[in-house]
Write a protein that holds these residues in place. Structure first.
Motif, short mmCIF file in Angstrom:
data_model
loop_
_atom_site.label_atom_id
_atom_site.label_comp_id
_atom_site.label_asym_id
_atom_site.label_seq_id
_atom_site.Cartn_x
_atom_site.Cartn_y
_atom_site.Cartn_z
N SER A 119 0.84 -1.20 0.00
CA SER A 119 0.00 0.00 0.00
C SER A 119 0.87 1.25 0.00
O SER A 119 1.58 1.53 0.98
N TYR A 120 0.85 1.98 -1.09
CA TYR A 120 1.58 3.24 -1.19
C TYR A 120 0.65 4.30 -1.77
O TYR A 120 -0.28 4.00 -2.50
N GLN A 121 0.95 5.54 -1.44
CA GLN A 121 0.18 6.65 -2.00
C GLN A 121 0.85 7.18 -3.26
O GLN A 121 2.05 7.00 -3.47
N ALA A 122 0.08 7.84 -4.09
CA ALA A 122 0.63 8.63 -5.18
C ALA A 122 0.64 10.09 -4.73
O ALA A 122 -0.23 10.50 -3.96
N PRO A 123 1.58 10.90 -5.15
CA PRO A 123 2.70 10.55 -6.03
C PRO A 123 3.85 9.89 -5.28
O PRO A 123 3.81 9.76 -4.06
N LEU A 124 4.87 9.50 -6.04
CA LEU A 124 6.07 8.88 -5.48
C LEU A 124 6.76 9.86 -4.54
O LEU A 124 6.96 11.02 -4.88
N LYS A 125 7.11 9.38 -3.34
CA LYS A 125 7.80 10.22 -2.37
C LYS A 125 9.13 9.59 -2.00
O LYS A 125 9.28 8.39 -1.99
N PRO A 126 10.12 10.44 -1.67
CA PRO A 126 11.37 9.89 -1.13
C PRO A 126 11.07 9.20 0.22
O PRO A 126 10.24 9.70 0.96
N LEU A 127 11.62 8.14 0.54
CA LEU A 127 12.59 7.25 -0.07
C LEU A 127 11.90 5.93 -0.34
O LEU A 127 12.31 4.89 0.17
N ARG A 128 10.82 5.94 -1.11
CA ARG A 128 10.04 4.73 -1.35
C ARG A 128 10.93 3.66 -1.99
O ARG A 128 11.59 3.92 -2.97
N PRO A 129 10.93 2.45 -1.42
CA PRO A 129 11.76 1.38 -1.98
C PRO A 129 11.14 0.78 -3.23
O PRO A 129 9.97 0.96 -3.52
N GLY A 130 11.98 0.03 -3.97
CA GLY A 130 11.49 -0.75 -5.10
C GLY A 130 11.41 -0.03 -6.42
O GLY A 130 10.86 -0.58 -7.38
N HIS A 131 11.98 1.18 -6.52
CA HIS A 131 11.86 1.94 -7.76
C HIS A 131 13.22 2.43 -8.24
O HIS A 131 14.08 2.82 -7.45
N GLY A 132 13.39 2.44 -9.57
CA GLY A 132 14.51 3.13 -10.18
C GLY A 132 14.09 4.55 -10.54
O GLY A 132 12.94 4.95 -10.33
N ASP A 133 15.02 5.31 -11.10
CA ASP A 133 14.75 6.72 -11.42
C ASP A 133 14.25 6.82 -12.86
O ASP A 133 15.04 6.79 -13.81
N PHE A 134 12.93 6.97 -13.01
CA PHE A 134 12.35 7.06 -14.35
C PHE A 134 12.79 8.34 -15.07
O PHE A 134 12.73 8.42 -16.29
N ARG A 135 13.26 9.34 -14.32
CA ARG A 135 13.69 10.59 -14.94
C ARG A 135 14.96 10.43 -15.75
O ARG A 135 15.27 11.26 -16.62
N GLU A 136 15.72 9.38 -15.46
CA GLU A 136 16.98 9.15 -16.16
C GLU A 136 16.83 8.21 -17.34
O GLU A 136 17.81 7.89 -18.01
N PHE A 137 15.63 7.74 -17.60
CA PHE A 137 15.42 6.77 -18.67
C PHE A 137 15.46 7.49 -20.03
O PHE A 137 14.91 8.60 -20.16
N PRO A 138 16.07 6.89 -21.04
CA PRO A 138 16.14 7.52 -22.37
C PRO A 138 14.81 7.42 -23.11
O PRO A 138 14.64 6.61 -24.03
N ASN A 139 13.87 8.24 -22.72
CA ASN A 139 12.51 8.15 -23.26
C ASN A 139 12.44 8.42 -24.76
O ASN A 139 11.60 7.84 -25.45
N GLU A 140 13.30 9.29 -25.26
CA GLU A 140 13.24 9.59 -26.70
C GLU A 140 13.65 8.37 -27.53
O GLU A 140 13.03 8.07 -28.55
N ILE A 141 14.67 7.66 -27.08
CA ILE A 141 15.08 6.45 -27.79
C ILE A 141 13.99 5.40 -27.71
O ILE A 141 13.65 4.74 -28.71
N TRP A 142 13.42 5.22 -26.52
CA TRP A 142 12.35 4.25 -26.33
C TRP A 142 11.14 4.60 -27.20
O TRP A 142 10.50 3.73 -27.80
N ALA A 143 10.82 5.88 -27.29
CA ALA A 143 9.69 6.32 -28.11
C ALA A 143 9.91 5.98 -29.58
O ALA A 143 8.98 5.57 -30.28
N ARG A 144 11.16 6.13 -30.05
CA ARG A 144 11.45 5.78 -31.44
C ARG A 144 11.27 4.28 -31.67
O ARG A 144 10.73 3.86 -32.70
#
Length: 476
Positions: A119-144
């Motif tokens: 049970s977790y709330q949205a949005p993501l808060k520090p220091l929730r375990p189990g997650h990587g940093d989606f902000r660092e993902f190469p979204n433009e490459i993935w979108a292509r």
């Protein structure tokens, strides 16, 4: 007066949101709160009920999305429906539906008694375990990759549910990086790692079969096997992870996380892995190896997967892309022992655990073109630094109350309480202050032997980790 119509039971924060949403919905549906009525502000209602403002805000947002309220920034929410508009015009349907107790299956009846899903709330808060940093993902490459896959879809014939291009790319990657020995045909592509556990349980577990899991451990595993009627036994940990209890007869199935034990991060030695394999009877005892974040190892060369050491086809290997890439990519995979491939493929289609073909094709391109490995190399350096930053900060700010267990890899760590057992109370207080952690005691299968906090570090930049540590220090 609205607060007098609401009775909340003090459970975890997610439970408070669900309770408040349901009770307000029922008050509107039955006409107790009439159309056009302005509800109190979130601040006022939170004060009256003695809960956090976020709890009330999330409840208002949910009811607005369902059409019960009209809410806008800076204004109190207004009821938008008459009692009974969601029923037969009199409110009778809503009232009777609320009072009637649906007849559930034995499995469904026990869902609320488990701690899964977490049970977790949205949005993501520090220091929730189990997650990587989606902000660092190469979204433009993935979108292509996604765009090219979608454009090719019109020219593709209806193919297998497990796309061969992705299976071949995975077989090569797992062999070179994790020591997994498997052909492409042994790999099933699934919507998640949890889906893999559900599939294994459906095929192998009969009521009253014995299953061993780690204690403390990953609650999703116990939930999946219990759903098939298994007798789940929690096995204690030592510094090498799961231990065997001398004299215990081998079970039908053993679930383990040997690369980074969940939640402690401990690495199971090769000798311990060999011990489990030696005691497992081929064809009678199966081992499920969950390598949920094995891509991230920092302090030494990673130990090869248990599956690669198995010479008798006893080990299922489970993996996921949600930790290494982003949780929005709902894809996991399962390496199946050769003798069970045909049965698992039929069961996969029968249950409907099928991943979207265009996402599979896009991921195959992402892996084959080297983008996946490039992303992993960058994230290993980043997450390693973040782990060290969190460890150093915990020792400096909270060393008098928390003892840190430094994992050799992964995306989270355990900090044990030096005094007392009130980790769940500490988690509640931290959530209210804006820091989200997990109580170690909540991950125990039986009576908790350890009390502490499970802290995520991968998803948070160093300045965010520092701010969270200052908040934690003030709370403690």
């Amino acid at each position: 007066m609205i607060s007098a119509l609401i009775a909340l039971r003090r459970v975890d924060e997610e439970g408070l949101v669900a309770q408040l949403t349901g009770q307000l919905r029922a008050l509107i549906a039955t006409g107790r709160l009439g159309k056009g009525l302005a509800l109190p502000s979130s601040r006022r209602l939170a004060s009256d009920l003695g809960v956090s403002r976020n709890t009330v805000t999330y409840a208002f947002e949910q009811l607005a999305a369902e059409g019960y309220l009209e809410a806008s920034h800076g204004r109190r929410p207004v009821v938008t429906v008459d009692g009974g508009e969601r029923g037969d015009g009199t409110g009778a349907v809503a009232s009777s539906a609320r009072s009637a107790r649906p007849q559930l299956s034995p499995w469904a009846s026990k869902l609320k008694q488990t701690d899964w899903p977490m049970s977790y709330q949205a949005p993501l808060k520090p220091l929730r375990p189990g997650h990587g940093d989606f902000r660092e993902f190469p979204n433009e490459i993935w979108a292509r990759c996604l765009r090219r896959s979608a454009m090719r879809a019109a020219r593709r014939e209806l193919g297998p549910v497990n796309r061969m291009r992705l299976r071949e790319a995975l077989a090569h990657y797992l062999a070179t990086s994790r020591g997994v020995r498997a052909t492409a045909e042994q790999i099933l592509i699934l919507p998640s790692a949890q889906a893999a556990l559900t599939l294994i349980a459906a095929v192998l577990i009969s009521p009253r079969d014995d299953v061993w899991v780690e204690d403390p451990g990953y609650p999703g595993a116990a939930a999946a096997f219990r759903a098939s009627g298994a007798r789940v036994t929690g096995m204690r940990l030592d510094e090498q992870g799961m231990q065997r209890t001398p004299g215990m007869a081998p079970p039908k199935l053993i679930f383990m996380t040997p690369s980074h034990q969940h939640p402690t991060g401990r690495l199971m030695s090769l000798a311990r892995r060999t011990e489990f394999l030696r005691s497992s009877r081929p064809g009678k005892t199966w081992i499920v190896e969950d390598d949920y974040d094995g891509e991230f190892h920092y302090d030494s060369r990673p130990v090869p997967a248990l599956q690669g050491v198995d010479a008798h086809g006893r080990v299922f290997y489970v993996g996921t892309f949600s930790k290494a890439m982003t949780s929005d990519i709902r894809l996991g995979y399962l390496v199946v022992p050769p003798a069970l491939v045909g049965t698992l493929e039929i069961a996969q289609r029968h249950i409907g655990l099928i991943a979207a073909s265009h996402v599979q094709e896009a991921l195959a391109e992402f892996v084959a073109d080297g983008h996946f490995l490039a992303h992993l190399r960058r994230m290993r350096r980043l997450y390693h630094a973040r782990r060290d930053h969190l460890v150093e900060g915990l020792e400096r700010h909270l060393g008098d109350v928390l003892s840190v267990e430094i994992p050799s890899g992964g995306i989270q760590l355990v900090a044990r309480l030096k005094r007392g057992r009130a980790d769940q109370a500490a988690v509640k207080r931290l959530v209210e202050a804006g820091v989200e952690t997990r109580a170690l005691s909540s991950l125990a299968l039986g009576r908790p032997r350890d009390h502490g906090l499970l802290l995520g570090f991968a998803a948070w930049r160093e300045n965010e980790i520092s701010a969270a540590l200052r908040t934690m220090a003030s709370c403690f």
